[in-house]
Design an enzyme around this catalytic site. Sequence first.
Site, PDB file in Angstrom:
ATOM      1  N   MET A  41       2.524   1.866   6.475  1.00  0.00           N
ATOM      2  CA  MET A  41       2.145   2.112   7.862  1.00  0.00           C
ATOM      3  C   MET A  41       1.508   0.863   8.459  1.00  0.00           C
ATOM      4  SD  MET A  41       0.596   5.992   7.489  1.00  0.00           S
ATOM      5  CE  MET A  41       0.454   6.223   9.285  1.00  0.00           C
ATOM      6  N   SER A  47       6.790   2.780  11.892  1.00  0.00           N
ATOM      7  CA  SER A  47       6.262   3.188  10.596  1.00  0.00           C
ATOM      8  C   SER A  47       5.444   4.467  10.698  1.00  0.00           C
ATOM      9  CB  SER A  47       5.415   2.072   9.986  1.00  0.00           C
ATOM     10  OG  SER A  47       4.301   1.763  10.804  1.00  0.00           O
ATOM     11  N   LEU A  66      -1.570  -2.573   5.118  1.00  0.00           N
ATOM     12  CA  LEU A  66      -2.014  -3.868   4.596  1.00  0.00           C
ATOM     13  C   LEU A  66      -2.755  -4.634   5.685  1.00  0.00           C
ATOM     14  CD1 LEU A  66       1.167  -5.042   2.653  1.00  0.00           C
ATOM     15  CD2 LEU A  66      -0.774  -3.723   1.806  1.00  0.00           C
ATOM     16  N   CYS A 134       7.390 -12.481   4.357  1.00  0.00           N
ATOM     17  CA  CYS A 134       6.465 -11.355   4.226  1.00  0.00           C
ATOM     18  C   CYS A 134       7.146 -10.179   3.533  1.00  0.00           C
ATOM     19  CB  CYS A 134       5.951 -10.950   5.599  1.00  0.00           C
ATOM     20  SG  CYS A 134       4.709  -9.638   5.564  1.00  0.00           S
ATOM     21  N   CYS A 230       3.095 -12.096  13.790  1.00  0.00           N
ATOM     22  CA  CYS A 230       1.878 -11.286  13.737  1.00  0.00           C
ATOM     23  C   CYS A 230       0.608 -12.112  13.594  1.00  0.00           C
ATOM     24  CB  CYS A 230       1.975 -10.243  12.618  1.00  0.00           C
ATOM     25  SG  CYS A 230       1.948 -10.929  10.933  1.00  0.00           S
TER      26      CYS A 230
END
Length: 399
Positions: A41, A47, A66, A134, A230
């Site tokens: 999530m 998500s 995370l 990632c 991000c």
Amino acid sequence: MTLIEDICPVPTIARTDMDAAVESARAAVGLPVGSRVVAAMSGGVDSTVVAALLHKAGYDVVGVTLQLYDHGAALKKKGACCAGQDIHDARLAAEMLGIPHYVLDYESRFRDAVIDQFADSYLAGQTPVPCIRCNQTVKFRDLLDVARDLGAEAMATGHYVRRSVVDGRAQMRKAVDHSRDQSYFLFATTAQQLDYLRFPLADLEKPQVRGVAAELGLRIAAKPDSQDICFVPNGDYRTLIDKLRPQGREAGEIVHMDGRVLGGHAGITDYTIGQRRGLNVAVGEPLFVTRLDPVKRHVIVGPREALLTASLTLDETNWLGDEASIEAAAEAGAPVLARVRSTRPPSPARLSMVEGAVAVTFASGEEGVAPGQACALYDPADPDRLLGGGFIKTTAAVV
């Protein structure tokens, strides 16, 4: 309507559509109802809807989020119509759904595997794709280990890709909504990882996903998609690179591919292959960055036709095809569809081995191919099927 709804309209969804979405999620998981599934999530709508659908489908869902970077510095994303802290949104959603939720501090792992690699790539004159790194490292390696430790039989994500099983082997395929397809960013997913992963949004389009969120009363239904990297929420990645790798801010020369020195620059990290604007040189014709030489600190420029690439070699390859390995496919001269940008359609090409490296030769020139980018490979006989790919190591121009 609220201001958010005016900017990010949320469609209504019929009850039968909700039932179909739940059944689609159940089919994507392919495990008995009641099985434990970890839902990754991120705090976004995709998500969150995955976690909600799996919970509604009767699975024992555990949410995991995370913390990858300093959220205090990234509360607002450029261009977002409803900014918010992603971890907070994920926690609230899990609380509303009534599922366990864990937040894992992965900042150091993320910095080592993604942010530092991102900065080093620019310093080496490459064009990195941090989202792939990632997925390859923190999410689909480290997080999968956590999911197994939690006793889950699978881990589900909000990626728009399809997982199917043919003759006992899992395949990755493009999502139904090709405009949202994320298979390019997942080329490095290994066969072992794909056996464990699930993608419940494969059959849904984005408006349907938002509609499901609205039907379930999830507050993130109108939350906009992230547009930036991000860990660079303001989009100014050069400032980040200057901070992490100040040696990239060394002056050098802008050199025409014919050898003429046309001017100077303040740092090679300001430039990427294919760039036209910001060169500050004039020779009477449009010029583009065709190559970067970090050793000499040269930015090499030339006409647009010089960007045409005939072939490339791959590094850090992954293979999901029927052959035993990508090397075996290359030795057999396998035809492929090669995709060098997420926004560009795949082009016909053929694999081969060149001096021990897997090479991709295009049927016709491909423009703007840059070392460091990903090259995802698809099956010409079944274009929705992802065969794997690699990171671009070298390129050869069309002569």
